[in-house]
Design an enzyme around this catalytic site. Structure first.
Site, PDB file in Angstrom:
ATOM      1  N   ARG A   3       0.844  -1.187   0.000  1.00 41.86           N
ATOM      2  CA  ARG A   3       0.000   0.000   0.000  1.00 41.86           C
ATOM      3  C   ARG A   3       0.884   1.242   0.000  1.00 41.86           C
ATOM      4  O   ARG A   3       1.929   1.290   0.660  1.00 41.86           O
ATOM      5  CB  ARG A   3      -0.923   0.013   1.237  1.00 41.86           C
ATOM      6  CG  ARG A   3      -1.886  -1.172   1.282  1.00 41.86           C
ATOM      7  CD  ARG A   3      -2.976  -1.066   0.224  1.00 41.86           C
ATOM      8  NE  ARG A   3      -3.841  -2.237   0.231  1.00 41.86           N
ATOM      9  CZ  ARG A   3      -3.705  -3.266  -0.598  1.00 41.86           C
ATOM     10  NH1 ARG A   3      -2.732  -3.255  -1.500  1.00 41.86           N
ATOM     11  NH2 ARG A   3      -4.510  -4.299  -0.545  1.00 41.86           N
ATOM     12  N   HIS A   6       0.931  -0.069 -10.380  1.00 44.60           N
ATOM     13  CA  HIS A   6      -0.092  -0.924  -9.774  1.00 44.60           C
ATOM     14  C   HIS A   6      -0.411  -2.146 -10.646  1.00 44.60           C
ATOM     15  O   HIS A   6      -1.575  -2.435 -10.953  1.00 44.60           O
ATOM     16  CB  HIS A   6      -1.373  -0.129  -9.491  1.00 44.60           C
ATOM     17  CG  HIS A   6      -2.076  -0.586  -8.251  1.00 44.60           C
ATOM     18  ND1 HIS A   6      -2.657   0.275  -7.356  1.00 44.60           N
ATOM     19  CD2 HIS A   6      -2.279  -1.836  -7.747  1.00 44.60           C
ATOM     20  CE1 HIS A   6      -3.208  -0.416  -6.368  1.00 44.60           C
ATOM     21  NE2 HIS A   6      -2.994  -1.698  -6.591  1.00 44.60           N
ATOM     22  N   GLU A  36      -3.133   7.792  -7.240  1.00 43.31           N
ATOM     23  CA  GLU A  36      -2.951   7.164  -8.554  1.00 43.31           C
ATOM     24  C   GLU A  36      -3.994   7.709  -9.522  1.00 43.31           C
ATOM     25  O   GLU A  36      -5.154   7.861  -9.151  1.00 43.31           O
ATOM     26  CB  GLU A  36      -3.088   5.640  -8.422  1.00 43.31           C
ATOM     27  CG  GLU A  36      -2.026   5.029  -7.521  1.00 43.31           C
ATOM     28  CD  GLU A  36      -2.156   3.514  -7.390  1.00 43.31           C
ATOM     29  OE1 GLU A  36      -2.971   2.905  -8.114  1.00 43.31           O
ATOM     30  OE2 GLU A  36      -1.425   2.940  -6.569  1.00 43.31           O
TER      31      GLU A  36
END
Length: 314
Positions: A228, A277, A258
């Protein structure tokens, strides 16, 4: 007859998979009342079960008074656990992302271990240089948050002859050779050759990777964050650690915001790789298998797999 809503960008695939099971005679006592990539216009009062993207569902969960169970389609559920509503069962995805994560970690660890960035630069410059390249054997991998996904990573490290240390809130997973808790963070950082962060997003984990953390790491160490983005207190602390050669390299898959802004310093930091990601992405076939198994158990009144403590966040 329980009323189900599917709220996901992959809703068509999940809808088809459920339909195929119903054609085969299973789950005919489930009423699919909504299937879309949003819930705008849905009768939220009617939803009892949900197969849902947690980021999308977090916009609606507080308006679903009768929901009793939600199966997440992602591993990260912090957007849901941060909402006021907690009186329902939330199940996550364990034993789904392990294969992807072990390939991700070992690929980028070997990228640095085998001097690939230097060799590529030398090739472009037509410069012949040979390197002394030690193996990963007997090096130590430190895994922050050694849980269901981390176990696959730990097993891969063992295949390469590495030692594995864990940093967990309280558990002592059998895959680790030595265990540390959150209060021993800096000691942990000083004793390993590579750090893999897989911790969940909680109050306790927010900002724990601060300037002192990166200063505690070994100069040849690699930092990989595939957990995370909240764990890094200040992104500039990592940038400074790399620019000052306090650590050798970093691989960052997750970020506080993001997509990353175009003026963020990560874009131009040497020996920092961004993977946007992609470390372990949800595959709808595997996600639906988890949902199918839990749906069967839910209807039979059995305990569900991968249930998340909403108050703890994992």
């Amino acid at each position: 007859m329980p009323k189900l809503a599917i709220i996901s960008r992959e809703y068509l695939a999940y809808q088809k998979a459920l339909h195929n099971l119903q054609l085969a005679g299973e789950f005919n006592d489930i009423d699919l009342i909504w299937s879309n990539d949003h819930a705008d216009g849905a009768c939220l009062d009617d939803i009892e079960y949900a197969l849902a993207n947690p980021n999308i569902m977090s916009r609606y969960i507080d308006e679903c008074p009768n929901i009793t169970w939600l199966q997440s389609t992602w591993a990260g559920v912090n957007t849901l656990v941060n909402k006021p509503k907690t009186d329902y069962q939330l199940t996550g995805l364990k034993n789904v992302f392990g294969a992807q994560m072990r390939e991700y970690v070992m690929a980028y660890l070997l990228y640095f271990q085998r001097h690939i960035p230097e060799l590529m630069a030398n090739q472009q410059q037509r410069h012949w240089q040979q390197y002394r390249i030690p193996t990963l054997q007997h090096q130590t991998m430190g895994i922050m948050g050694l849980g269901s996904i981390g176990k696959d990573v730990a097993q891969a490290a063992k295949v390469f002859g590495m030692n594995v240390y864990s940093l967990n809130a309280s558990s002592k997973p059998i895959e680790a050779d030595e265990h540390f808790n959150l209060a021993q963070l800096y000691e942990f950082a000083s004793k390993v050759d590579v750090i893999i962060n897989l911790l969940p997003h909680t109050v306790e984990t927010t900002g724990i990777c601060d300037a002192t953390f990166f200063e505690s790491m070994r100069a040849h160490a690699i930092f990989i964050n595939a957990g995370r983005g909240n764990v890094i207190k200040d992104d500039n602390d990592l940038v400074n650690a790399l620019n000052n050669h306090n650590i050798r390299g970093a691989v960052i898959d997750v970020f506080k915001t993001e997509p990353l802004s175009t003026d963020h310093p990560f874009w131009q930091t040497s020996n920092l790789l961004m993977t946007n990601h992609t470390a372990a992405t949800s595959q709808h076939e595997l996600v639906f298998k988890v949902f199918e198994n839990n749906l069967r158990k839910k209807l039979q009144g059995l305990p569900l797999d991968s249930e998340i403590n909403i108050k703890r966040g994992y």
